[in-house]
Design an enzyme around this catalytic site. Sequence first.
Site, mmCIF file in Angstrom:
data_model
loop_
_atom_site.group_PDB
_atom_site.id
_atom_site.type_symbol
_atom_site.label_atom_id
_atom_site.label_comp_id
_atom_site.label_asym_id
_atom_site.label_seq_id
_atom_site.Cartn_x
_atom_site.Cartn_y
_atom_site.Cartn_z
ATOM 1 N N ARG A 178 -3.150 -0.619 5.458
ATOM 2 C CA ARG A 178 -3.761 -1.707 4.685
ATOM 3 C C ARG A 178 -2.837 -2.886 4.423
ATOM 4 O O ARG A 178 -3.245 -4.038 4.594
ATOM 5 C CB ARG A 178 -4.302 -1.171 3.354
ATOM 6 C CG ARG A 178 -5.434 -0.188 3.521
ATOM 7 C CD ARG A 178 -5.795 0.479 2.212
ATOM 8 N NE ARG A 178 -4.713 1.377 1.790
ATOM 9 C CZ ARG A 178 -4.674 2.009 0.623
ATOM 10 N NH1 ARG A 178 -5.646 1.822 -0.250
ATOM 11 N NH2 ARG A 178 -3.667 2.813 0.323
ATOM 12 N N CYS A 234 0.859 -1.189 0.000
ATOM 13 C CA CYS A 234 0.000 0.000 0.000
ATOM 14 C C CYS A 234 0.891 1.233 0.000
ATOM 15 O O CYS A 234 2.099 1.136 -0.192
ATOM 16 C CB CYS A 234 -0.992 -0.015 1.164
ATOM 17 S SG CYS A 234 -0.253 0.209 2.795
ATOM 18 N N ASP A 260 -8.245 3.740 1.916
ATOM 19 C CA ASP A 260 -7.152 3.944 2.858
ATOM 20 C C ASP A 260 -7.700 4.516 4.170
ATOM 21 O O ASP A 260 -8.179 5.648 4.199
ATOM 22 C CB ASP A 260 -6.131 4.902 2.250
ATOM 23 C CG ASP A 260 -4.849 4.981 3.053
ATOM 24 O OD1 ASP A 260 -4.845 4.570 4.231
ATOM 25 O OD2 ASP A 260 -3.850 5.463 2.487
#
Length: 156
Positions: free
Chosen positions: A16, A10, A125
């Site tokens: 994440r 990520c 996100d």
Amino acid sequence: MEKIKVLFICHGNICRSTMAQFVFQDMINQANLTNKFHIDSAATSREEIGNPPHYGTINKLRQVGIPVLPHRAIQMTKQDYQNYDYLIGMDEWNIRNMLRIVGKDPEKKIYMLLDFTQSPRAIADPWYTGNFDVTYEDVKEGCEAFLKYLRKEHLI
């Protein structure tokens, strides 16, 4: 059999991708497949390098009983393309940045995590949304579908 090497990626490697790494590792451990996998995570940016997982990720995983492993954010490198079998991004922006880092994807190793599900989409996100619950549900769905794909693809 050589281990299946998976790198979750990520933007910063604190929300994440670490969540996906820990969730997937837990699934692999529960399925007694630990010795068949090497799992890690990385960032496309340098913003969080050296930092531990975000407290929101840690809190959510503890809430659902998934072990939080020792981790410090690292940046993905061009060499990761050779070192890993699967490079799994969380959204389109990650995929663009991953391709910028590695150049091309001739071996088709780069995927978005939710590409393995019935409804492919980006994982938002939580650094921006603040919603680690939704991120966790998406990550869990993606990891379950990815494991199902790997079981079929690699006959494990």
